[in-house]
Design an enzyme around this catalytic site. Structure first.
Site, PDB file in Angstrom:
ATOM      1  N   PHE A  71       0.829  -1.211   0.000  1.00 28.72           N
ATOM      2  CA  PHE A  71       0.000   0.000   0.000  1.00 28.72           C
ATOM      3  C   PHE A  71       0.862   1.259   0.000  1.00 28.72           C
ATOM      4  CE2 PHE A  71      -2.102   3.353   2.464  1.00 28.72           C
ATOM      5  CZ  PHE A  71      -3.212   3.572   1.658  1.00 28.72           C
ATOM      6  N   ASP A 122     -18.172  45.151  37.445  1.00 31.50           N
ATOM      7  CA  ASP A 122     -17.935  46.586  37.637  1.00 31.50           C
ATOM      8  C   ASP A 122     -16.578  46.825  38.290  1.00 31.50           C
ATOM      9  OD1 ASP A 122     -20.517  46.824  36.697  1.00 31.50           O
ATOM     10  OD2 ASP A 122     -21.384  46.883  38.702  1.00 31.50           O
ATOM     11  N   MET A 169       2.890   6.067  -2.665  1.00 32.65           N
ATOM     12  CA  MET A 169       3.960   6.968  -3.070  1.00 32.65           C
ATOM     13  C   MET A 169       4.063   7.058  -4.585  1.00 32.65           C
ATOM     14  SD  MET A 169       5.058   8.148  -0.274  1.00 32.65           S
ATOM     15  CE  MET A 169       6.485   9.013  -0.915  1.00 32.65           C
ATOM     16  N   HIS A 218     -29.241  48.868  41.334  1.00 33.63           N
ATOM     17  CA  HIS A 218     -27.888  48.737  40.786  1.00 33.63           C
ATOM     18  C   HIS A 218     -27.763  49.480  39.460  1.00 33.63           C
ATOM     19  CE1 HIS A 218     -24.060  46.407  40.355  1.00 33.63           C
ATOM     20  NE2 HIS A 218     -24.278  46.688  39.089  1.00 33.63           N
ATOM     21  N   GLU A 219     -28.685  49.245  38.548  1.00 30.74           N
ATOM     22  CA  GLU A 219     -28.607  49.885  37.233  1.00 30.74           C
ATOM     23  C   GLU A 219     -28.894  51.380  37.321  1.00 30.74           C
ATOM     24  OE1 GLU A 219     -27.314  48.328  34.900  1.00 30.74           O
ATOM     25  OE2 GLU A 219     -27.408  46.347  35.823  1.00 30.74           O
TER      26      GLU A 219
END
Length: 694
Positions: free
Chosen positions: A142, A539, A147, A459-460
């Protein structure tokens, strides 16, 4: 491979299979009829056979003792049951066979027989030997065939082929009209277009063509599209290949592919060779620990030779793209190879408007869609992000249209009338949602408790309040365009604020304002809820990074105008260890003290600002909890009423009386819908995203 060879290898494979079948051993006593489809005997144990003869002899019809071996001793026994099942079991010596014979003799209904197993045909032994020999020889055959069929010479056949994708000008042609937002880059590249259209003009003027153009820019800014547009404008073939395609497991393949690529290009000149992600093969040589990559360096050497070996009359331009120009080998980017480096940067406001025009060319837009307004909402967006926002807007519009039509049909309207009632067009709200989906991900179906919503709302609002106050006082903040506590894939809520125009530099005040805005969320929770949670981790990361860079890179601290290399990220470990000068412990202590001082000062100033309007701040928080989203115009109205409380306090100090509108009509804004006051939803720009509550 030829057709005859295909048949040859099929016959060889069939021979292997036949030899394996003929030489495979069979179970003792197995007949050829069994191999032809009869049920195979079931293998069982000696104890099981003995138990059947002793406990349930009525189920046994026949027992056969099988003799085998040179002494013809009883080594196995076959049992045939009354239901037709056959069993095979090994017998442990003469004592075992005698025991079974004794049990079977007690039952007249059981037939006892014996036979001698025939010796294995000597032919199967020869087949086994032949099979073993073939299994050893087959890999060699093979490899020899492989090749031979791959071809000889240094090209190594197909492995040496470059595999570059050739794009003819007539197929999938792109021009500068398909590229927007890169006017400076297009102006520079027009020189390449003129050369490819008329290669001989430069020779008449005594000049030489540029051999290489390196497109540098962040991902998504359109470097590959720009290269295709150059080929389309010049109307020449375009060979596209990735840098990773040059490197293979076999040494020398990369260099062979480089040679094949340039040989192919010479047959189609004038043309363009485009190598995408050239940093995969063009990294600096001799870097890192333990030596370099020989295969990659051989490929790079061949590329250098090919680029510097052009003949004077060759009309081939090599274009390459990378977002890591700092790690390329100096020999690759010197004049004479990549003569020109073109920056494909993020587009400005006008450029983003043109990009949106390109991507919405085939879309049906509603009358309220203003592309320039959308471009103003997306500073810092790359071309790929803008394209993604447009595609997301189409998806959102399609869902909205289907939902509205389904609702009308369920209400009794016919399907035809429902299609007429709901227009198939993309509205401004669809684009707003598309921009938000690109930046923050799709809306999530998370069920938040009242406590979580309250924490997120304060928070926001803390972020929004600080950003707006710093903007109004001229201290570097940005006007707020959206506050929401609707959970998304990447956050439970977020605040968006946009700079008024594109920003390229930041002052000391502006950076401190960004730190204070990042700290606003935690400060508001401490002031109004007397609690802290994990939502401020992102943050703190942003604030710490900004403060650290202010000290170590921008010289905005008491330490002085220094630049410490401790925060550099050199991609070459070996070079970093050999060349980088680490700061002294004394300097590191001063740096840590300086950036911690900046963070703590900004946090103290943030809490002081939030405490000035506690009552009115709570009023806006109640509105946000009720509506879940406050957009720009409504926020401006609420914030203007928020500042009236400070004015009332000043007038009271002067002896005047003036009632605060917000406190006198505290329930005025309850239930106000965001759709009543807002006609667009802005998107936060890259690099200007306000901190999110994780």
């Amino acid at each position: 491979m030829r057709k005859g060879n295909n048949w040859l290898w099929l016959l060889v494979a069939a021979g292997f299979l036949l030899a394996y079948v003929l030489s495979s051993p069979t179970a003792p006593g197995t007949k050829k009829s069994d191999l032809l489809g009869a049920p195979a005997p079931v293998t069982t144990t000696f104890d099981q056979v003995q138990k059947e003869l002793a406990d349930t002899p009525a189920t046994v019809r026949k027992i056969t003792f099988v003799k085998s071996g040179p002494l013809e001793a009883v080594n196995s026994v076959e049992v045939e049951l009354t239901n037709g099942t056959k069993q095979v079991s090994e017998v442990p010596g003469d004592a075992g066979s005698a025991r079974l014979l004794e049990l079977a003799s007690k039952q007249p209904s059981i037939t006892v027989a014996a036979h001698t197993e025939k010796k294995t045909d000597s032919g199967s032994g020869w087949l086994s030997i032949a099979l073993n020999v073939l299994l050893l020889v087959a890999p060699i055959i093979f490899i020899f065939w492989f090749m031979r069929n791959m071809g000889g010479g240094s090209q190594m056949g197909k492995f040496a082929k470059s595999g570059a994708q050739k794009i003819e000008p007539s197929r999938d042609r792109k021009t500068f009209n398909d590229v927007a937002g890169c006017e400076n880059a297009k102006l520079e590249l027009m020189e390449i277009v003129h050369f490819l259209r008329n290669p001989g003009r430069l020779q008449k003027l005594g000049g030489r063509p540029k051999k290489g153009v390196l497109l540098v820019g962040d991902p998504g800014n359109g470097k590959t599209l720009m290269a295709k547009a150059v080929a389309g404008e010049a109307n020449v073939p375009f060979f596209q290949m990735s840098g990773s395609q040059f490197v293979e497991m076999f040494v020398g393949v990369g260099a062979s592919r480089v040679r094949d690529l340039f040989n192919t290009a010479r047959e189609h000149q004038p043309c363009i060779i485009f190598i995408d992600e050239i940093d995969a093969v063009g990294r600096q040589r001799g870097t890192g620990l333990g030596g370099g990559n020989d295969e990659r360096e051989q490929t790079l050497n061949q590329l250098l030779v090919e680029m510097d070996g052009f003949l004077a009359n060759e009309a081939i331009v090599v274009m390459a793209a990378t977002n890591r120009a700092d790690i390329l080998d100096p020999a690759l980017v010197r004049p004479g190879r990549f003569d020109m480096q073109v920056l494909v940067d993020y587009a400005d406001l006008e450029g983003r408007t043109k990009i949106l025009e390109v991507h919405t060319r085939k879309m049906t837009l509603a009358s309220d869609v203003n592309l320039k307004v959308l471009a103003a909402q997306t500073p810092g967006f790359s071309g790929a992000q803008l394209e993604g926002a447009c595609n997301e807007a189409v998806t959102v519009a399609n869902r909205r249209i289907e939902a509205e039509r389904r609702r009308l049909i369920e209400g009794g309207m016919s399907e035809f009338d429902a299609e007429l009632a709901v227009k198939e067009e993309i509205t401004l709200e669809d684009f707003d949602e598309g921009i938000t989906r690109v930046q923050m991900g799709p809306a999530s179906n998370k069920v938040m408790t009242r406590k979580d919503k309250e924490n997120t709302a304060y928070h926001e609002l803390g972020h929004a309040y600080i950003s707006q106050v710093m903007h109004d006082e001229g201290k570097g903040g940005d006007p707020v365009t959206k506050i929401t506590i609707v959970p998304r894939a990447r956050a439970l809520g977020y605040t968006q604020s946009l700079p008024q125009g594109d920003r390229y530099n930041y002052t000391d005040k502006e950076l401190r304002a960004r730190i204070m805005m990042a700290m606003g969320g935690r400060a508001a929770q401490e002031v109004f809820l007397q609690t802290v949670d994990t939502g401020a981790s992102n943050d703190f990361q942003q604030a710490s990074n900004i403060a650290y860079r202010m000290v170590t890179e921008f010289g905005m601290s008491d330490v002085g105008p220094i630049h410490s290399s401790g925060n550099n990220s050199n991609p070459f470990l070996g070079r970093t260890m050999a060349m980088e000068k680490a700061p002294s412990p004394e300097l590191l202590n001063k740096i840590d003290a300086a950036w911690l001082k900046i963070v703590n000062e900004c946090y103290a100033d943030t809490k002081k600002l939030i405490e000035t309007d506690r009552d009115c701040f709570k009023h806006i928080a109640d509105i946000l909890l009720d509506q879940e989203t406050i957009l720009g115009p409504q926020w401006e109205q609420l914030f203007s009423e928020l500042t009236c409380r400070k004015n009332r306090r000043r007038r009271e100090a002067d002896g005047e009386t003036h009632e605060c509108v917000t406190c006198a009509h505290e329930g005025e804004h309850k239930g106000t819908g965001s759709g009543d006051t807002v006609d667009l939803t802005p998107a936060a720009p890259k690099g200007s995203n306000e901190p999110k509550k994780d």
